[in-house]
Write an enzyme that holds these catalytic residues in place. Sequence first.
Site, mmCIF file in Angstrom:
data_model
loop_
_atom_site.group_PDB
_atom_site.id
_atom_site.type_symbol
_atom_site.label_atom_id
_atom_site.label_comp_id
_atom_site.label_asym_id
_atom_site.label_seq_id
_atom_site.Cartn_x
_atom_site.Cartn_y
_atom_site.Cartn_z
ATOM 1 N N GLY A 57 0.834 -1.194 0.000
ATOM 2 C CA GLY A 57 0.000 0.000 0.000
ATOM 3 C C GLY A 57 0.866 1.240 0.000
ATOM 4 O O GLY A 57 1.989 1.237 -0.485
ATOM 5 N N CYS A 58 0.349 2.292 0.578
ATOM 6 C CA CYS A 58 1.060 3.571 0.613
ATOM 7 C C CYS A 58 2.363 3.432 1.396
ATOM 8 O O CYS A 58 2.368 2.913 2.512
ATOM 9 C CB CYS A 58 0.158 4.626 1.266
ATOM 10 S SG CYS A 58 0.969 6.222 1.454
ATOM 11 N N PHE A 59 3.445 3.919 0.826
ATOM 12 C CA PHE A 59 4.737 3.764 1.509
ATOM 13 C C PHE A 59 4.833 4.581 2.789
ATOM 14 O O PHE A 59 5.639 4.287 3.660
ATOM 15 C CB PHE A 59 5.931 4.033 0.594
ATOM 16 C CG PHE A 59 5.899 5.245 -0.297
ATOM 17 C CD1 PHE A 59 5.303 6.429 0.071
ATOM 18 C CD2 PHE A 59 6.493 5.183 -1.549
ATOM 19 C CE1 PHE A 59 5.300 7.534 -0.768
ATOM 20 C CE2 PHE A 59 6.499 6.272 -2.400
ATOM 21 C CZ PHE A 59 5.905 7.458 -2.002
#
Length: 181
Positions: free
Chosen positions: A15-17
Amino acid sequence: MTGQHPDEIAVLGGGCFWCLEAVFEQVRGVQAVTSGYSGGHLSAPTYDDICKGSSGHAEVVQLRFDPAVVSYRELLEVFFVIHDPTTPNRQGNDVGPQYRSVIFWHSDAQRLAAQTMMESLQREGVFSAPIVTELVPAAQFYPAEPYHQGYYRGHENQPYCAFVVAPKLGKFRQRFARLLK
């Protein structure tokens, strides 16, 4: 190098880093966390390229860690708790191939550890759906733009950070107190 062994590299996408970075920065033995992109066909991709979802890259974190302090297996345990490895190209409201669950292995030992863990989680029925995490050889890693590095630390009150990143960080702290710096 801090322990008896040379530092190792792990590259994980879930997902979002920003979420992964905020968690792994707090793991003892992790020397550095860099948000970036890997696994696509564009060289030197930008965040705009990634957001379009057509570059083939995933948002990832590159971890430099001391295996004498924290094992690769322990990093994988954290990884599988802080994201949903059963949703292809999605984490919550973040949708697209850039948000896929992926492990870029750097050695046969890493590949085997990840494969063994995924098989074990599947066999034990830890998740209600099949694990779709990609397990692929390490690809070129491109660091994200400077404003993405350490993002949560500078933006804790930003809505995405407060409602998405903070709960994952809380879950990590509760479940893995033994690994906190």
